[in-house]
Design a protein around this motif. Sequence first.
Motif, PDB file in Angstrom:
ATOM      1  N   GLY A 137       0.802  -1.220   0.000  1.00 50.04           N
ATOM      2  CA  GLY A 137       0.000   0.000   0.000  1.00 50.04           C
ATOM      3  C   GLY A 137       0.838   1.275   0.000  1.00 50.04           C
ATOM      4  N   PRO A 138       1.690   1.473   0.996  1.00 46.53           N
ATOM      5  CA  PRO A 138       2.501   2.695   1.029  1.00 46.53           C
ATOM      6  C   PRO A 138       3.492   2.789  -0.131  1.00 46.53           C
ATOM      7  CG  PRO A 138       2.401   1.679   3.199  1.00 46.53           C
ATOM      8  CD  PRO A 138       1.811   0.696   2.240  1.00 46.53           C
ATOM      9  N   LYS A 251      -7.648   7.991   8.152  1.00 43.66           N
ATOM     10  CA  LYS A 251      -6.586   7.715   9.120  1.00 43.66           C
ATOM     11  C   LYS A 251      -5.826   6.459   8.704  1.00 43.66           C
ATOM     12  CE  LYS A 251      -8.970   9.898  12.991  1.00 43.66           C
ATOM     13  NZ  LYS A 251      -9.531   9.719  14.352  1.00 43.66           N
ATOM     14  N   GLY A 252      -5.202   6.541   7.547  1.00 49.21           N
ATOM     15  CA  GLY A 252      -4.404   5.431   7.063  1.00 49.21           C
ATOM     16  C   GLY A 252      -2.943   5.664   7.362  1.00 49.21           C
ATOM     17  N   LEU A 253      -2.110   4.899   6.687  1.00 47.54           N
ATOM     18  CA  LEU A 253      -0.671   5.032   6.892  1.00 47.54           C
ATOM     19  C   LEU A 253      -0.170   6.193   6.056  1.00 47.54           C
ATOM     20  CD1 LEU A 253       1.900   4.062   8.116  1.00 47.54           C
ATOM     21  CD2 LEU A 253       2.034   2.253   6.428  1.00 47.54           C
ATOM     22  N   GLU A 254      -0.462   7.403   6.526  1.00 48.72           N
ATOM     23  CA  GLU A 254      -0.085   8.625   5.819  1.00 48.72           C
ATOM     24  C   GLU A 254       1.125   9.238   6.520  1.00 48.72           C
ATOM     25  OE1 GLU A 254      -1.297   9.784   3.092  1.00 48.72           O
ATOM     26  OE2 GLU A 254      -3.100   8.591   2.845  1.00 48.72           O
ATOM     27  N   ILE A 255       2.213   9.370   5.788  1.00 53.98           N
ATOM     28  CA  ILE A 255       3.440   9.927   6.349  1.00 53.98           C
ATOM     29  C   ILE A 255       3.794  11.189   5.582  1.00 53.98           C
ATOM     30  CG2 ILE A 255       5.898   9.504   6.751  1.00 53.98           C
ATOM     31  CD1 ILE A 255       5.162   6.527   6.977  1.00 53.98           C
ATOM     32  N   THR A 256       3.936  12.299   6.284  1.00 53.59           N
ATOM     33  CA  THR A 256       4.086  13.602   5.628  1.00 53.59           C
ATOM     34  C   THR A 256       5.516  14.139   5.684  1.00 53.59           C
ATOM     35  OG1 THR A 256       3.442  14.700   7.694  1.00 53.59           O
ATOM     36  CG2 THR A 256       1.697  14.233   6.108  1.00 53.59           C
ATOM     37  N   GLY A 459      -3.133   0.459   4.799  1.00 53.62           N
ATOM     38  CA  GLY A 459      -2.046   0.497   3.832  1.00 53.62           C
ATOM     39  C   GLY A 459      -2.349   1.401   2.652  1.00 53.62           C
ATOM     40  N   ALA A 460      -3.617   1.428   2.235  1.00 51.48           N
ATOM     41  CA  ALA A 460      -4.008   2.237   1.083  1.00 51.48           C
ATOM     42  C   ALA A 460      -4.252   3.692   1.447  1.00 51.48           C
ATOM     43  CB  ALA A 460      -5.270   1.657   0.446  1.00 51.48           C
ATOM     44  N   GLY A 461      -4.425   3.987   2.732  1.00 55.15           N
ATOM     45  CA  GLY A 461      -4.782   5.347   3.128  1.00 55.15           C
ATOM     46  C   GLY A 461      -6.221   5.653   2.776  1.00 55.15           C
ATOM     47  N   SER A 462      -7.090   4.649   2.959  1.00 57.40           N
ATOM     48  CA  SER A 462      -8.507   4.790   2.633  1.00 57.40           C
ATOM     49  C   SER A 462      -9.337   4.775   3.915  1.00 57.40           C
ATOM     50  CB  SER A 462      -8.945   3.629   1.727  1.00 57.40           C
ATOM     51  OG  SER A 462     -10.354   3.543   1.623  1.00 57.40           O
ATOM     52  N   HIS A 463     -10.515   5.384   3.856  1.00 59.69           N
ATOM     53  CA  HIS A 463     -11.446   5.220   4.966  1.00 59.69           C
ATOM     54  C   HIS A 463     -11.841   3.747   5.042  1.00 59.69           C
ATOM     55  CE1 HIS A 463     -12.042   9.404   6.056  1.00 59.69           C
ATOM     56  NE2 HIS A 463     -12.168   9.717   4.777  1.00 59.69           N
TER      57      HIS A 463
END
Length: 526
Positions: A137-138, A251-256, A459-463
């Motif tokens: 996903g990421p 609230k997925g695996l979002e890294i900024t 992993g996808a950063g989806s709801h």
Amino acid sequence: MNLVQYSDSLLSVVPPLLAVVLAITTRRVLLSLGLGIVAGAILLNDYSPLAALQYIINKVVGLVWADGAVNSGNVNMIIFMLLLGGLISLMTATGATKAFAEWGVRRCKDRRSANMLTGLMVFAFFIDDFFHSLSVGPICRPVTDRFNISRAKLAYLLDSTAAPVCVITPISSWGAYIIAILSGILVTNHITDISAISLFVQMIPMNLYAVFTLLMVIVVIFFQLNIGPMRQHEAWAEEGKLWDESKGHPKGLEITTESEGQGTMIDMVLPILTLTVSSVIFMIISGAEVLSAKGEAFSLIASLEHTDLGASLVNASLCSLAVSILLALRLKLPRKTWLTAAPQGVQAMIPAIIILLFAWTIGTVVSDMSTGQYLASLTKGGFPTELLPALVFILSCAMSFATGTSWGTFGIMLPLAGDMAVASDAHLLMPMLSAVLAGSVFGDHSSPISSTSILSATGAGSHHMDHVMTQLPYAITVAFGALLGYLAMGILSSTIAGIAVSSVWFLACCTIHLRRHKKQLQAVTA
């Protein structure tokens, strides 16, 4: 603590049913899981609030500390998720993910090829479904984002390639677990003319849900087939809205972390290759140690049957993180980047871990409610032998959907199906066992309380509920075709007939959906 028994009561399905219904209607996953847990605790403790509270506390503590020792299975999985978050964050900071995205954009000419890249990644991450969803996903998200592919579509591709591949692959955590159960079934029923691994391999084409789900993924990729809610999500994505923005950021695996390094593809490929290869090595080593302690001879399949998956993934992620750090040192990143990368990666995993803890808790509650045993007892109604494959498929779907676990369903339904087949018609043994595997994966795909669905969305950063609702039409379409196939297998006593019937249904559905999709495109362009 004396708990009320519900193994023969319809009330056993109340907690999981309540959680599922609330999750679908309210789309508030934590609230739904929490109310399901509370409902189960109250029922199990004879409607005593204080006893129910103590029960819940004990179950939550038991997730990390049980029988006077650390619950290594759960703890290792949490540690793995945190380490993986740190690894992905570091690769983002070094510019590795950016380099992969640029490589993907150069190689992928359109949305179809970007989806194809995501689908093909399963062949590098086939060891475990959790491992696949949280890794692919990421890695692929920057590429799919560039081509305006919705996060819901990415989650679908992750989920619909993870479990279906794992369940038909002998060298995977799923395959090893299933082969171990099959071995026990053969011994119990005194079947000596076939080995467990041979039985597993022969059952692969009969696993109609897994096989046709993978075919559906191919159709979705090549023909851009969007069914039901997925159509709206893809339409939003083409406008630049990768998720339902009315619900806020998923609230997925979002890294900024901003990319301050000049990382290249090697900074992505080498750590991921290390992660995959070392996972297999550690799984074999940990299984071999168990075999040695038991005085049993080593074999690849036997070592995978006895492996410590959680510890293997933790060790593999540590190796991968070490490789990534060594590669990052040559880039001379600023101190600020080093100090912020790991915390951001860990923080990104926290929402998924919280949902997973709730899912694990309701899983233990459902187990205490004996929901699986109650559903399994429904097979004792004297059904015609010809309908048994279809019956165990339906029950496996229901059990996996209600409990949110395919592995738990395997453990209950595979021995039951084996005993039923041997007692009624031995020729139905493989179709019935395959039907259990197929139904278990369907329920795992469709249930809002399934950990696989939760981590695929992460992993996808989806709801989470967007993923569940957009995947459901595809899953139901394939599942109904599988049901028709198992009916044909039982009535006609022919595996080929079952596959043929499922194939006809699959082709008919795809043709109808593709024609409808074509008309909608023509209407839009007109």
